[in-house]
Design a protein around this motif. Structure first.
Motif, PDB file in Angstrom:
ATOM      1  N   VAL A 188       0.751  -1.207   0.041  1.00  0.00           N
ATOM      2  CA  VAL A 188       0.046   0.079   0.017  1.00  0.00           C
ATOM      3  C   VAL A 188       0.901   1.160   0.094  1.00  0.00           C
ATOM      4  O   VAL A 188       0.769   2.166  -0.916  1.00  0.00           O
ATOM      5  N   PHE A 189       1.830   1.356   0.720  1.00  0.00           N
ATOM      6  CA  PHE A 189       2.742   2.314   0.912  1.00  0.00           C
ATOM      7  C   PHE A 189       3.586   2.471  -0.290  1.00  0.00           C
ATOM      8  O   PHE A 189       3.792   3.652  -0.860  1.00  0.00           O
ATOM      9  N   SER A 190       4.248   1.429  -0.727  1.00  0.00           N
ATOM     10  CA  SER A 190       4.916   1.359  -2.047  1.00  0.00           C
ATOM     11  C   SER A 190       4.220   1.993  -3.128  1.00  0.00           C
ATOM     12  O   SER A 190       4.797   2.688  -3.911  1.00  0.00           O
ATOM     13  N   ALA A 191       2.786   1.682  -3.438  1.00  0.00           N
ATOM     14  CA  ALA A 191       2.184   2.023  -4.437  1.00  0.00           C
ATOM     15  C   ALA A 191       1.996   3.594  -4.298  1.00  0.00           C
ATOM     16  O   ALA A 191       2.086   4.442  -5.370  1.00  0.00           O
ATOM     17  N   THR A 192       1.740   4.119  -3.150  1.00  0.00           N
ATOM     18  CA  THR A 192       1.633   5.317  -2.985  1.00  0.00           C
ATOM     19  C   THR A 192       2.996   6.378  -3.153  1.00  0.00           C
ATOM     20  O   THR A 192       3.027   7.142  -3.763  1.00  0.00           O
ATOM     21  N   TYR A 193       3.973   5.659  -2.790  1.00  0.00           N
ATOM     22  CA  TYR A 193       5.395   6.446  -3.099  1.00  0.00           C
ATOM     23  C   TYR A 193       5.433   6.332  -4.687  1.00  0.00           C
ATOM     24  O   TYR A 193       5.895   7.359  -5.338  1.00  0.00           O
ATOM     25  N   TYR A 194       5.236   5.330  -5.282  1.00  0.00           N
ATOM     26  CA  TYR A 194       5.318   5.236  -6.678  1.00  0.00           C
ATOM     27  C   TYR A 194       4.513   6.208  -7.404  1.00  0.00           C
ATOM     28  O   TYR A 194       5.134   6.888  -8.212  1.00  0.00           O
ATOM     29  N   MET A 195       3.414   6.280  -7.086  1.00  0.00           N
ATOM     30  CA  MET A 195       2.439   7.333  -7.685  1.00  0.00           C
ATOM     31  C   MET A 195       2.994   8.662  -7.538  1.00  0.00           C
ATOM     32  O   MET A 195       2.737   9.696  -8.072  1.00  0.00           O
ATOM     33  N   LEU A 196       3.356   8.795  -6.154  1.00  0.00           N
ATOM     34  CA  LEU A 196       3.952  10.350  -5.956  1.00  0.00           C
ATOM     35  C   LEU A 196       5.045  10.546  -6.666  1.00  0.00           C
ATOM     36  O   LEU A 196       5.184  11.897  -7.376  1.00  0.00           O
ATOM     37  N   SER A 197       5.867   9.785  -6.812  1.00  0.00           N
ATOM     38  CA  SER A 197       7.217   9.921  -7.734  1.00  0.00           C
ATOM     39  C   SER A 197       6.822  10.156  -9.426  1.00  0.00           C
ATOM     40  O   SER A 197       7.485  10.964 -10.038  1.00  0.00           O
ATOM     41  N   GLU A 198       5.927   9.462  -9.650  1.00  0.00           N
ATOM     42  CA  GLU A 198       5.403   9.401 -11.141  1.00  0.00           C
ATOM     43  C   GLU A 198       4.843  11.076 -11.295  1.00  0.00           C
ATOM     44  O   GLU A 198       5.138  11.379 -12.575  1.00  0.00           O
ATOM     45  N   SER A 199       3.651  11.341 -10.365  1.00  0.00           N
ATOM     46  CA  SER A 199       3.035  12.660 -10.596  1.00  0.00           C
ATOM     47  C   SER A 199       3.908  13.838 -10.197  1.00  0.00           C
ATOM     48  O   SER A 199       3.518  14.939 -10.735  1.00  0.00           O
ATOM     49  N   VAL A 200       4.870  13.726  -9.245  1.00  0.00           N
ATOM     50  CA  VAL A 200       5.424  14.924  -8.619  1.00  0.00           C
ATOM     51  C   VAL A 200       6.875  14.672  -8.771  1.00  0.00           C
ATOM     52  O   VAL A 200       7.467  14.326  -7.928  1.00  0.00           O
ATOM     53  N   SER A 242      10.139  14.402  -6.130  1.00  0.00           N
ATOM     54  CA  SER A 242       9.643  14.185  -4.751  1.00  0.00           C
ATOM     55  C   SER A 242      10.702  13.399  -3.944  1.00  0.00           C
ATOM     56  O   SER A 242      10.565  13.544  -2.543  1.00  0.00           O
ATOM     57  N   PHE A 243      11.429  12.611  -4.527  1.00  0.00           N
ATOM     58  CA  PHE A 243      12.645  11.927  -4.143  1.00  0.00           C
ATOM     59  C   PHE A 243      13.835  12.180  -4.391  1.00  0.00           C
ATOM     60  O   PHE A 243      13.833  12.954  -5.623  1.00  0.00           O
ATOM     61  N   SER A 244      14.984  11.731  -4.010  1.00  0.00           N
ATOM     62  CA  SER A 244      16.165  12.219  -4.706  1.00  0.00           C
ATOM     63  C   SER A 244      16.471  11.570  -5.687  1.00  0.00           C
ATOM     64  O   SER A 244      17.416  12.121  -6.534  1.00  0.00           O
ATOM     65  N   GLU A 245      15.709  10.588  -6.358  1.00  0.00           N
ATOM     66  CA  GLU A 245      15.594   9.944  -7.597  1.00  0.00           C
ATOM     67  C   GLU A 245      14.228   9.454  -8.126  1.00  0.00           C
ATOM     68  O   GLU A 245      13.633   9.351  -7.075  1.00  0.00           O
ATOM     69  N   SER A 246      14.006   9.537  -9.141  1.00  0.00           N
ATOM     70  CA  SER A 246      12.912   9.004  -9.678  1.00  0.00           C
ATOM     71  C   SER A 246      12.554   7.333  -9.219  1.00  0.00           C
ATOM     72  O   SER A 246      13.663   6.755  -9.247  1.00  0.00           O
ATOM     73  N   GLY A 282       6.284  14.255   0.089  1.00  0.00           N
ATOM     74  CA  GLY A 282       7.108  13.146   0.357  1.00  0.00           C
ATOM     75  C   GLY A 282       7.519  12.673   1.739  1.00  0.00           C
ATOM     76  O   GLY A 282       7.638  11.569   2.316  1.00  0.00           O
ATOM     77  N   ARG A 283       7.945  13.850   2.214  1.00  0.00           N
ATOM     78  CA  ARG A 283       8.451  13.596   3.783  1.00  0.00           C
ATOM     79  C   ARG A 283       7.204  13.408   4.654  1.00  0.00           C
ATOM     80  O   ARG A 283       7.189  12.415   5.556  1.00  0.00           O
ATOM     81  N   VAL A 284       5.996  14.128   4.433  1.00  0.00           N
ATOM     82  CA  VAL A 284       4.798  13.706   5.135  1.00  0.00           C
ATOM     83  C   VAL A 284       4.324  12.325   4.997  1.00  0.00           C
ATOM     84  O   VAL A 284       4.095  11.644   6.096  1.00  0.00           O
ATOM     85  N   LEU A 285       4.540  11.848   3.801  1.00  0.00           N
ATOM     86  CA  LEU A 285       3.984  10.522   3.517  1.00  0.00           C
ATOM     87  C   LEU A 285       4.942   9.479   4.018  1.00  0.00           C
ATOM     88  O   LEU A 285       4.502   8.432   4.650  1.00  0.00           O
ATOM     89  N   THR A 286       6.072   9.840   4.441  1.00  0.00           N
ATOM     90  CA  THR A 286       7.261   8.934   4.759  1.00  0.00           C
ATOM     91  C   THR A 286       6.994   8.928   6.433  1.00  0.00           C
ATOM     92  O   THR A 286       7.056   7.820   7.058  1.00  0.00           O
ATOM     93  N   THR A 287       6.515   9.999   6.910  1.00  0.00           N
ATOM     94  CA  THR A 287       6.422  10.227   8.179  1.00  0.00           C
ATOM     95  C   THR A 287       5.175   9.424   8.736  1.00  0.00           C
ATOM     96  O   THR A 287       5.091   8.869   9.683  1.00  0.00           O
ATOM     97  N   VAL A 288       3.987   9.405   7.860  1.00  0.00           N
ATOM     98  CA  VAL A 288       2.821   8.854   8.005  1.00  0.00           C
ATOM     99  C   VAL A 288       3.201   7.376   8.191  1.00  0.00           C
ATOM    100  O   VAL A 288       2.710   6.468   9.001  1.00  0.00           O
ATOM    101  N   GLN A 289       4.036   6.769   7.154  1.00  0.00           N
ATOM    102  CA  GLN A 289       4.405   5.448   7.094  1.00  0.00           C
ATOM    103  C   GLN A 289       5.246   5.053   8.469  1.00  0.00           C
ATOM    104  O   GLN A 289       4.985   4.063   8.914  1.00  0.00           O
ATOM    105  N   MET A 290       6.052   5.890   8.949  1.00  0.00           N
ATOM    106  CA  MET A 290       6.902   5.413  10.080  1.00  0.00           C
ATOM    107  C   MET A 290       6.020   5.581  11.445  1.00  0.00           C
ATOM    108  O   MET A 290       6.114   4.567  11.885  1.00  0.00           O
TER     109      MET A 290
END
Length: 185
Positions: free
Chosen positions: A90-102, A105-109, A138-146
């Motif tokens: 669930v989190f992986s798919a969310t990170y992937y979609m964030l990276s694709e659309s923004v 958002s991460f240090s690399e695509s 990206g940081r908020v989403l990562t914090t939510v996962q943590m």
């Protein structure tokens, strides 16, 4: 008689292992073929919330199943091997979609494997290395996962293993534990 019992235990063990492996494999395969290219938006957030709700419902059902199981340890192991991959995907798919659309958002695509790697890195708390969240989203989403990771590791694990203890006491004829026994380490 003892031979039949041993055969039955092996059958239960094999069944639990096969179901857990099949569930984890199916979830991973679905992750790689799911149409996730829609971008990050309200639908993504809704998908994340619904995915986490599905995880919670699955875990609640598994706790109930473990408490009634003839082999509670196997059922608890199957629950963990089934629920944790769902949570991570669930989190992986969310990170992937964030990276694709923004982009950025991460240090690399992130491709799907990179997103899964990043998710497991966050879950395992091994720290960040080659991939880090860069944007606020990206940081908020990562914090939510943590935070969710802490809940999964702490509260959910306690519930699963508490259900296992209840089932084991029932099997041994001890009945339900008192409140004091249940809180004992």
């Amino acid at each position: 008689m003892e031979r039949n019992a041993a055969r039955r235990r092996r059958r239960f063990l094999l069944g639990h292992c096969l179901r857990a492996t099949a569930a984890a494999g199916l979830l991973t395969a679905l992750y790689y073929v799911a149409p996730l290219e829609g971008g990050f938006g309200i639908l993504t957030v809704l998908t994340l919330v619904l995915g986490l709700l599905a995880f919670g419902l699955l875990t609640a059902w598994q706790v109930s199943t473990i408490a009634r199981s003839e082999y509670p340890r196997l059922s608890a192991l199957e629950a963990v091997v089934t629920a944790v991959p769902l949570f991570l995907i669930v989190f992986s798919a969310t990170y992937y979609m964030l990276s694709e659309s923004v982009p950025g958002s991460f240090s690399e695509s992130l491709n799907r494997t990179d997103a899964l790697y990043f998710t497991v890195t966050v879950f395992a708390t091994v720290g960040f290395g080659d991939i880090v969240p860069v944007t606020g989203t990206g940081r908020v989403l990562t914090t939510v996962q943590m935070i969710a990771d802490l809940v999964v590791v702490g509260v959910i694990a306690k519930a699963l293993f508490g259900a296992m203890k209840i089932a084991m006491r029932r099997r041994s004829g001890g009945g339900l534990p008192s409140a004091d026994e249940d809180d004992a380490p």
